[in-house]
Design a protein around this motif. Structure first.
Motif, PDB file in Angstrom:
ATOM      1  N   GLY A  44       0.784  -1.225   0.000  1.00  0.00           N
ATOM      2  CA  GLY A  44       0.000   0.000   0.000  1.00  0.00           C
ATOM      3  C   GLY A  44       0.815   1.275   0.000  1.00  0.00           C
ATOM      4  O   GLY A  44       0.254   2.370  -0.106  1.00  0.00           O
ATOM      5  N   SER A  50      -4.230  10.769   0.607  1.00  0.00           N
ATOM      6  CA  SER A  50      -4.475   9.663   1.535  1.00  0.00           C
ATOM      7  C   SER A  50      -3.942   8.372   0.942  1.00  0.00           C
ATOM      8  O   SER A  50      -3.762   8.259  -0.280  1.00  0.00           O
ATOM      9  CB  SER A  50      -5.984   9.498   1.776  1.00  0.00           C
ATOM     10  N   ARG A  91      -3.803   3.831   2.163  1.00  0.00           N
ATOM     11  CA  ARG A  91      -4.054   2.805   3.169  1.00  0.00           C
ATOM     12  C   ARG A  91      -2.951   1.763   3.104  1.00  0.00           C
ATOM     13  O   ARG A  91      -2.713   1.153   2.066  1.00  0.00           O
ATOM     14  CB  ARG A  91      -5.411   2.139   2.952  1.00  0.00           C
ATOM     15  N   SER A 106      -1.460  -1.862   4.299  1.00  0.00           N
ATOM     16  CA  SER A 106      -1.962  -3.166   4.738  1.00  0.00           C
ATOM     17  C   SER A 106      -0.806  -4.031   5.207  1.00  0.00           C
ATOM     18  O   SER A 106       0.290  -3.976   4.654  1.00  0.00           O
ATOM     19  CB  SER A 106      -2.678  -3.870   3.579  1.00  0.00           C
ATOM     20  N   SER A 128      -5.004   9.509  11.195  1.00  0.00           N
ATOM     21  CA  SER A 128      -4.727   8.093  11.007  1.00  0.00           C
ATOM     22  C   SER A 128      -5.785   7.249  11.699  1.00  0.00           C
ATOM     23  O   SER A 128      -6.327   7.654  12.733  1.00  0.00           O
ATOM     24  CB  SER A 128      -3.356   7.731  11.605  1.00  0.00           C
ATOM     25  N   THR A 129      -6.038   6.068  11.129  1.00  0.00           N
ATOM     26  CA  THR A 129      -6.938   5.111  11.755  1.00  0.00           C
ATOM     27  C   THR A 129      -6.342   3.722  11.624  1.00  0.00           C
ATOM     28  O   THR A 129      -6.003   3.284  10.522  1.00  0.00           O
ATOM     29  CB  THR A 129      -8.325   5.126  11.090  1.00  0.00           C
ATOM     30  N   THR A 158      -6.871  -0.306  12.218  1.00  0.00           N
ATOM     31  CA  THR A 158      -7.904  -1.328  12.403  1.00  0.00           C
ATOM     32  C   THR A 158      -7.327  -2.700  12.057  1.00  0.00           C
ATOM     33  O   THR A 158      -6.281  -2.797  11.411  1.00  0.00           O
ATOM     34  CB  THR A 158      -9.130  -1.075  11.507  1.00  0.00           C
ATOM     35  N   LEU A 186      -4.586  -2.819   9.191  1.00  0.00           N
ATOM     36  CA  LEU A 186      -4.725  -1.707   8.259  1.00  0.00           C
ATOM     37  C   LEU A 186      -4.396  -0.397   8.949  1.00  0.00           C
ATOM     38  O   LEU A 186      -4.806  -0.153  10.088  1.00  0.00           O
ATOM     39  CB  LEU A 186      -6.153  -1.655   7.720  1.00  0.00           C
ATOM     40  N   GLN A 206      -4.936   3.499   7.907  1.00  0.00           N
ATOM     41  CA  GLN A 206      -5.449   4.511   6.988  1.00  0.00           C
ATOM     42  C   GLN A 206      -4.799   5.847   7.336  1.00  0.00           C
ATOM     43  O   GLN A 206      -4.891   6.302   8.476  1.00  0.00           O
ATOM     44  CB  GLN A 206      -6.966   4.625   7.101  1.00  0.00           C
ATOM     45  N   ARG A 207      -4.132   6.453   6.364  1.00  0.00           N
ATOM     46  CA  ARG A 207      -3.495   7.752   6.574  1.00  0.00           C
ATOM     47  C   ARG A 207      -4.199   8.803   5.721  1.00  0.00           C
ATOM     48  O   ARG A 207      -4.506   8.567   4.546  1.00  0.00           O
ATOM     49  CB  ARG A 207      -2.008   7.704   6.192  1.00  0.00           C
ATOM     50  N   ARG A 208      -4.428   9.973   6.300  1.00  0.00           N
ATOM     51  CA  ARG A 208      -5.134  11.053   5.626  1.00  0.00           C
ATOM     52  C   ARG A 208      -4.343  12.347   5.779  1.00  0.00           C
ATOM     53  O   ARG A 208      -3.498  12.480   6.671  1.00  0.00           O
ATOM     54  CB  ARG A 208      -6.522  11.241   6.236  1.00  0.00           C
TER      55      ARG A 208
END
Length: 115
Positions: free
Chosen positions: A8, A17, A19, A21, A67-68, A70, A79, A81-83
């Motif tokens: 990713g 953004s 993501r 993995s 960031s999130t 999960t 995972l 997730q970067r924004r």
């Protein structure tokens, strides 16, 4: 044999953004926590985000709110997730799993934030 395979990463423009993995293969027991570190050129490896197994998630101040983290149980994949990415987010990102007996690392995926 346990393996962590990241994917990713890539080149993204500031404000963009992506993501990351980390697919886990093999059997792992007694997980304490898992998450992501990153290492920029010439700097130490720093924690980005971590989650305790069955517990809460923590983020570095520098990425909090952008960031999130999960875990997809069905895909056995961690995972990130970067924004709203910034040039200072440029680094090699490594996923990890920490167990009672061993610490596992992925091989790393490069994230470059540049116009």
């Amino acid at each position: 044999q346990v393996q962590l395979q990241e994917s990713g990463g890539g080149l993204v423009q500031p404000g963009g953004s992506l993501r990351l993995s980390c697919t886990v293969s093999g059997s792992i027991a007694s997980i304490n926590n898992m998450g992501w570190y990153r290492q920029a050129p010439g700097k130490q490896r720093d924690l980005v985000a971590s989650t305790a197994w069955g517990g809460g998630t923590q983020y570095a101040d520098s990425v909090k709110g952008r960031s999130t983290l999960t875990f997809d149980n069905a895909q056995n994949t961690l995972l990130l997730q970067r924004r709203r990415l910034k040039p200072e987010d440029t680094a090699v990102y490594y996923c990890y799993i920490d167990t009672v007996r061993k610490h596992y690392w992925g091989q790393g995926t490069q994230v470059t934030v540049s116009a």
